[in-house]
Design an enzyme around this catalytic site. Structure first.
Site, PDB file in Angstrom:
ATOM      1  N   ASP A 189       0.851  -1.198   0.000  1.00 35.32           N
ATOM      2  CA  ASP A 189       0.000   0.000   0.000  1.00 35.32           C
ATOM      3  C   ASP A 189       0.890   1.253   0.000  1.00 35.32           C
ATOM      4  O   ASP A 189       2.109   1.153   0.085  1.00 35.32           O
ATOM      5  CB  ASP A 189      -0.940  -0.013   1.216  1.00 35.32           C
ATOM      6  N   HIS A 530       1.615  -9.190  -3.107  1.00 36.11           N
ATOM      7  CA  HIS A 530       0.559  -8.178  -2.989  1.00 36.11           C
ATOM      8  C   HIS A 530       1.242  -6.815  -2.975  1.00 36.11           C
ATOM      9  O   HIS A 530       1.803  -6.409  -1.960  1.00 36.11           O
ATOM     10  CB  HIS A 530      -0.240  -8.404  -1.701  1.00 36.11           C
ATOM     11  N   ASP A 578       1.019 -18.224  -3.386  1.00 37.35           N
ATOM     12  CA  ASP A 578       1.559 -17.142  -4.210  1.00 37.35           C
ATOM     13  C   ASP A 578       0.393 -16.517  -4.976  1.00 37.35           C
ATOM     14  O   ASP A 578       0.108 -16.896  -6.105  1.00 37.35           O
ATOM     15  CB  ASP A 578       2.612 -17.703  -5.167  1.00 37.35           C
ATOM     16  N   GLU A 587       2.028 -10.224   1.089  1.00 38.83           N
ATOM     17  CA  GLU A 587       2.401  -8.827   0.926  1.00 38.83           C
ATOM     18  C   GLU A 587       3.908  -8.697   1.165  1.00 38.83           C
ATOM     19  O   GLU A 587       4.583  -9.665   1.562  1.00 38.83           O
ATOM     20  CB  GLU A 587       1.619  -7.934   1.901  1.00 38.83           C
TER      21      GLU A 587
HETATM   22  O1  9MR Z   1       2.611  -6.287   9.675  1.00 35.69           O
HETATM   23  C1  9MR Z   1       1.337  -5.974  10.219  1.00 35.69           C
HETATM   24  C2  9MR Z   1       0.844  -7.151  11.002  1.00 35.69           C
HETATM   25  O2  9MR Z   1       1.681  -7.385  12.120  1.00 35.69           O
HETATM   26  C3  9MR Z   1      -0.588  -6.915  11.448  1.00 35.69           C
HETATM   27  O3  9MR Z   1      -1.076  -8.078  12.058  1.00 35.69           O
HETATM   28  C4  9MR Z   1      -1.442  -6.540  10.246  1.00 35.69           C
HETATM   29  C5  9MR Z   1      -2.888  -6.249  10.621  1.00 35.69           C
HETATM   30  O4  9MR Z   1      -3.000  -5.127  11.400  1.00 35.69           O
HETATM   31  O5  9MR Z   1      -0.911  -5.399   9.594  1.00 35.69           O
HETATM   32  C6  9MR Z   1       0.382  -5.606   9.094  1.00 35.69           C
HETATM   33  O6  9MR Z   1       0.844  -4.423   8.535  1.00 35.69           O
HETATM   34  C7  9MR Z   1       0.282  -3.985   7.320  1.00 35.69           C
HETATM   35  C8  9MR Z   1      -0.149  -2.541   7.543  1.00 35.69           C
HETATM   36  O7  9MR Z   1      -1.211  -2.481   8.437  1.00 35.69           O
HETATM   37  C9  9MR Z   1      -0.478  -1.801   6.259  1.00 35.69           C
HETATM   38  N1  9MR Z   1       0.566  -1.930   5.285  1.00 35.69           N
HETATM   39  C10 9MR Z   1       0.890  -3.313   5.000  1.00 35.69           C
HETATM   40  C11 9MR Z   1       1.354  -4.030   6.241  1.00 35.69           C
HETATM   41  C12 9MR Z   1       1.819  -5.445   5.940  1.00 35.69           C
HETATM   42  O8  9MR Z   1       0.773  -6.304   5.615  1.00 35.69           O
END
Ligand code: 9MR
Length: 615
Positions: A189, A530, A578, A587
């Site tokens: 994102d 992602h 994948d 991601e």
């Molecule tokens: O890495 C984060 C993980 O520990 C959390 O469980 C999750 C849900 O809150 O969010 C992950 O972080 C994401 C972030 O919120 C937005 N950008 C992408 C991050 C990686 O997936």
């Protein structure tokens, strides 16, 4: 053949070269697909055999160059498999295209090489340049021309979110703007989050602070990375990390600024208890889109309004920690930058003392929450970094009395930052009494021993024996590997280094899915992360990912949609696909690639060096 025909033939070959190569089938013999160090341990894991079986090591021509018998291990809890091991550590002849064979079964090909981790470490660092916000990504500095792109948010002057959150609470906004241009996008994102930027930048700067002790201070010397700053005479890793440090500094609320913030303490309820306070010195949690965008989406095409989201004590502590760390690293290299960072850290510390319990709200849409109600560890981390840089005796007392000096946790990450404090105190020269430093060093070694004990119970030799693979599990493993690496730095006991290499072997393919989780490295790797720009799988007009990007990895708690029906039926490290839609397991993120750089650079820097030839 005419020149024209020759050109056509060359073009045809080149085109054929770009056609997607069909992926080889998964093998039951799992190896590190980038290969093994000539002088290092060499272990493969095999599933689905009964009893010891003869194995052969084949060279690139298919000739058997070594053989032996598999050694049964038993059930591996992280995968649910019954596994055996092949130990071929005695083979030291460098070469590419080796494969292990049992009967008709073949592993993926791999190399035996002096420095198999050098190229992955360099590529993994290149990820950060490509995540830069605010600047165009120049074709000269990326591994393929299609990875170049226009700048996203080249002039980002943002004000506070004003409007209604997902729970219907109205936020008042603020009467100022900050220039937050720059930094790295977080992940797939386009949000820029202080807590995650903080731990990612700290990890890279921590690597920098260790390289000299590992005997390789020039690992990222000027010219080693493809960067616009190449040739400026400065260390390339520091050039890259500075991009994020500058962003973190830009998120600080101006001195004396009054702001209305919500002091809610219960995540179960909508935000409340709005009060107007002196917010000067606090740090905004994030700058991000007002609503989620879909895939694909190049940063320059992002149509959303972007806002600053409210400050929090956790974000403030993250900025303090990294700014204080930056102040010592750049003290001589760039005194003005170092002074600015230290001033920001000090103002942040005063603000975090004044406002010790302002929690981030996760109720905004369009960006990740990164909510955290336990911020004593962030406070501790900030105090340690500030103390190491300044030697302030008031901080020494707080550190010496902290329960984190005796904490049992072997994990750290964006929401748990006590260990990064201890890791710095253990090895970066500081003004704590020598006995306290010795106790902290012993603590790290104790934690590392706990990780070795877990590894002894793990069929895949992982410092995480169970099936508890969560969101970003590859980073959980790599962060544990960092603890092992620091224990090696303290003791020079080779067992810790071997355990670091075991985590790398897992990440590069020695796992139950026979999958290298790092793009571009391995015969069976990741093609569909992602990511809004490296979104070829979603839309062929967008590029495939560059090499060196780590998938978040198996997530046993992933969304049902992401597992494609696996949920509840997969064990630990087998819960992964994948698939570009699978943001809960495929991601990419700055706080995941940073420990990949740390670990690969660690292994490369601490390689056994041949004695120089006599003059
Ligand atoms: O890495 C984060 C993980 O520990 C959390 O469980 C999750 C849900 O809150 O969010 C992950 O972080 C994401 C972030 O919120 C937005 N950008 C992408 C991050 C990686 O997936």
């Amino acid at each position: 053949m005419t020149a024209r025909a020759l050109l056509a033939a060359v073009a045809a070959v080149a085109l054929a070269g770009t056609a997607p190569v069909p992926e080889p089938a998964a093998s039951t013999i799992r190896v590190s697909q980038i290969g093994y160090e000539t002088g290092g341990a060499k272990v493969a894991v095999v599933a689905g055999l009964s009893g010891p079986q003869p194995w052969r090591l084949l060279d690139a021509a298919g000739r058997a160059v070594a053989h032996g018998e598999t050694r049964p291990f038993g059930t591996d809890a992280s995968s649910g498999e019954d596994v055996q091991r092949i130990d071929f550590g005695a083979v030291v002849a460098p070469g590419a295209g080796y494969r292990l064979a049992i009967g008709d079964v073949r592993s993926q090909p791999f190399a035996i090489a002096e420095r198999p981790f050098l190229a992955p470490a360099t590529a993994a660092m290149g990820f950060f340049y490509q995540q830069r916000s605010g600047v165009p990504i120049d074709a000269r500095y990326v591994p393929r021309p299609d990875l170049a792109r226009a700048a996203g948010q080249p002039r980002e002057r943002v004000t506070c979110f004003a409007g209604t959150d997902q729970r219907g609470v109205r936020w008042p906004g603020c009467d100022y703007r900050l220039d937050t241009t720059g930094g790295w996008y977080d992940a797939g994102d386009h949000g820029k989050y202080v807590v995650n930027g903080g731990i990612a930048a700290w990890t890279l700067l921590d690597l920098h602070e260790r390289l000299a002790a590992w005997g390789d201070s020039g690992a990222f010397a000027d010219g080693r990375l493809a960067l616009p700053e190449r040739g400026n005479g400065g260390d390339d890793l520091l050039d890259e990390a500075k991009v994020e440090v500058a962003f973190l500094l830009s998120m600080q609320v101006p001195a004396g600024q009054r702001l209305t913030v919500a002091f809610s303490t219960d995540t179960g309820k909508p935000a409340g208890d709005f009060r107007t306070i002196d917010a000067g010195g606090l740090v905004h949690t994030k700058v991000a889109d007002e609503r989620w965008t879909g895939l694909p989406m190049a940063p320059a095409d992002d149509p959303m309004r972007r806002f600053l989201y409210p400050p929090s004590t956790a974000a403030t502590c993250n900025m303090i920690a990294v700014a204080a760390q930056a102040a010592r690293i750049w003290r001589e290299r760039d005194p003005a930058f170092a002074a600015r960072a230290l001033d920001a850290a000090r103002r942040g510390w005063a603000a975090a003392q004044r406002v010790p319990n302002l929690y981030a709200s996760s109720d905004f849409t369009g960006s990740g929450g990164y909510g955290d109600r336990h911020i004593d560890d962030e406070r501790f981390w900030a105090a340690t970094q500030l103390f190491v840089t300044t030697g302030d005796p008031a901080l020494a007392t707080a550190i010496e009395q902290s329960p984190f000096l005796r904490d049992d946790s072997v994990d750290f990450g964006w929401g748990g930052t006590a260990l990064p404090g201890l890791m710095t105190l253990a090895t970066v020269p500081n003004a704590l009494p020598p006995a306290t430093v010795a106790a902290i060093r012993a603590r790290i070694v104790t934690l590392a021993d706990r990780l070795l004990a877990e590894r002894a119970r793990s069929g895949y030799r992982l410092p995480m024996a169970g099936a508890n693979f969560g969101w970003g599990s590859n980073s959980t493993l790599l962060n544990r590997a960092m603890v092992l690496g620091v224990a090696w730095q303290i003791t020079r006991n080779p067992a810790y280094r071997d355990a670091v290499a075991d985590v790398a072997d897992f990440v590069f393919g020695r796992n139950a899915l026979d999958r290298s989780f790092v793009t571009g490295f391995g015969a069976r790797t990741v093609h569909q992360p992602h990511h809004r720009f490296w979104a070829h799988a979603a839309d062929a007009r967008y590029p495939e990912p560059p090499p060196g990007v780590l998938s978040g990895g198996p997530n046993a708690g992933a969304r049902e949609d992401d597992t494609g029906g696996l949920k509840g039926r997969c064990v630990g490290q087998t819960c992964w696909r994948d698939d570009w839609r699978a943001f809960t397991m495929n991601e990419v993120a700055i706080n995941w690639n940073a420990p990949l750089v740390w670990v690969t650079a660690f292994i490369d820097a601490t390689r056994v060096r041949r004695a120089p030839a006599p003059a």
